[in-house]
Design a protein around this motif. Structure first.
Motif, short mmCIF file in Angstrom:
data_model
loop_
_atom_site.label_atom_id
_atom_site.label_comp_id
_atom_site.label_asym_id
_atom_site.label_seq_id
_atom_site.Cartn_x
_atom_site.Cartn_y
_atom_site.Cartn_z
N LEU A 136 0.30 2.50 16.31
CA LEU A 136 -0.36 1.19 16.26
C LEU A 136 -1.01 0.86 17.61
N PRO A 181 -0.26 6.63 6.89
CA PRO A 181 -1.15 5.46 6.93
C PRO A 181 -1.33 4.89 5.52
N THR A 199 5.71 4.90 14.96
CA THR A 199 4.85 3.88 14.33
C THR A 199 4.27 2.90 15.35
N MET A 204 -4.17 3.00 17.91
CA MET A 204 -5.24 2.40 17.08
C MET A 204 -5.84 1.19 17.80
N TRP A 236 -1.33 15.48 7.01
CA TRP A 236 -0.37 14.78 7.86
C TRP A 236 1.03 15.41 7.77
N THR A 273 5.08 7.34 9.21
CA THR A 273 3.77 7.45 9.86
C THR A 273 2.65 7.71 8.86
N GLY A 282 -9.21 3.29 13.38
CA GLY A 282 -8.60 2.90 12.10
C GLY A 282 -7.23 3.56 11.94
N GLU A 283 -6.67 3.45 10.77
CA GLU A 283 -5.34 4.01 10.49
C GLU A 283 -5.25 5.50 10.84
N GLY A 285 -2.56 9.04 10.98
CA GLY A 285 -1.31 9.74 10.75
C GLY A 285 -1.06 10.70 11.90
N ASN A 313 0.79 -1.23 0.00
CA ASN A 313 0.00 0.00 0.00
C ASN A 313 0.83 1.28 0.00
N ARG A 356 -4.90 4.25 3.61
CA ARG A 356 -5.58 5.52 3.33
C ARG A 356 -4.81 6.30 2.26
#
Lengths: 212, 212
Positions: free
Chosen positions: B196, B136, B192, B199, B149, B134, B205-206, B208, B11, B139
């Motif tokens: 996580l 995401p 990071t 979250m 971000w 960082t 969700g994801e 930044g 991604n 997204r």
């Protein structure tokens, strides 16, 4: 709720005193010297109006509170925790402490263990909650300042964590975020030297953090 | 600018390919397998329209580019850096790598040295730039997603850092922030696992990050 700000004579202590007192909480400003605590409490009362803010020596402040926030510089924190262990081990103790120092390349995080875990070890307490590390103190102490910041919170005791999360959520512009157990505090504390580096290398003023 | 995304089939690679290609940059998607690189490049071209996106084996992709972004999982990164050292040591190499793992209490940062410094050591290069940790990825890979971000950037080579900061600033919704030399990358990479954890413990969700 009765909140003590141990070493609450700096900007983070001032911001917490003013903003929590305005919400109706009873604030005790602690200092090593009773006189300084009392004069700071008077200064804060003048700004916050009718608010209940008193000043006491750190030991008396700790005795009188339900929640104690260690708003003192990191280099004095462990000594104070040792001295007040018999009082603080039964209280909810909030650590905004960060072991940070400045080297050639900028600010670095100085410790293999988080400040919050070290405090918990000294106090032999599970009721230590890690929070407020990234709140920009001077801006926070200025009641004219508007902001929208996140406050990651770590603790091994769910009940203590809930109390602190509720307290943070009452302050307009702060959003508490659960960041897990106290062993995750190192990741939160590491944000402070990162933010100091970003301020330094981009010539920016005080910055908070928002996750979005 | 000709940008290679080494291991660019996930991604983060997809997001960078699409968003940089749309800006007019020439994108080379790299993979261990030529066939996979070509099919991903075709997929990205279909989304990005007229954009110049091609697929090649990682080695060919690295040879052809000015800037190589290591969009591969951390566990394969050092092996790839060793294999492509003779090519990558003269290029600007961007590390979004994070040595992260999941323990009992959540996600932890796994290393005493930053991933970016380890890559720089393997490549014996000063032209390593740490960035994009960082962002995401899912997204970011969705072109319908709007965001705001910050992207902290570290490097020991000012010229390389400038090139990467310019590249980031061209992407709408991303603000590059100089975070100092590569030795500060550990503080950036530590964000990071913190994100996580946030979250995970808040069922979000994801996310930044923004400094404000």
């Amino acid at each position: 709720m009765r909140v003590a700000l141990l070493g609450g004579t700096g900007n983070l202590g001032k911001g917490l005193a003013l903003r929590l007192a305005i919400l109706g909480h009873e604030i005790v400003v602690g200092s090593r010297k009773e006189e300084k605590a009392k004069s700071k409490a008077e200064e804060y009362r003048k700004i916050a109006g009718e608010a209940r803010i008193t000043g006491m020596r750190n030991e008396e402040a700790a005795k009188s509170c339900e929640v104690a926030i260690l708003t003192i510089p990191w280099e004095h924190a462990i000594k104070m925790a040792k001295e007040l262990k018999h009082i603080l081990r039964d209280k909810i103790v909030v650590s905004p402490l960060v072991p940070v120092s400045k080297g050639d390349g900028g600010f670095t995080y100085d410790s293999s263990k988080s400040a919050a875990e070290m405090v918990a070890e000294v106090l032999e307490s599970e009721k230590v909650v890690s929070a407020f590390h990234t709140v920009p103190a001077a801006r926070f102490a200025n009641l004219d300042e508007k902001f929208d910041w996140d406050v990651p919170v770590c603790s091994d005791d769910d009940a203590s964590k809930k109390v602190v999360i509720k307290l943070i959520s009452e302050i307009e512009g702060l959003r508490p975020l659960d960041a897990g157990p106290l062993s995750n505090s190192r990741l939160v504390e590491s944000l402070t030297p990162l933010i100091l580096n970003i301020m330094h290398f981009n010539s920016m003023g005080e910055l908070g953090v928002k996750f979005l």
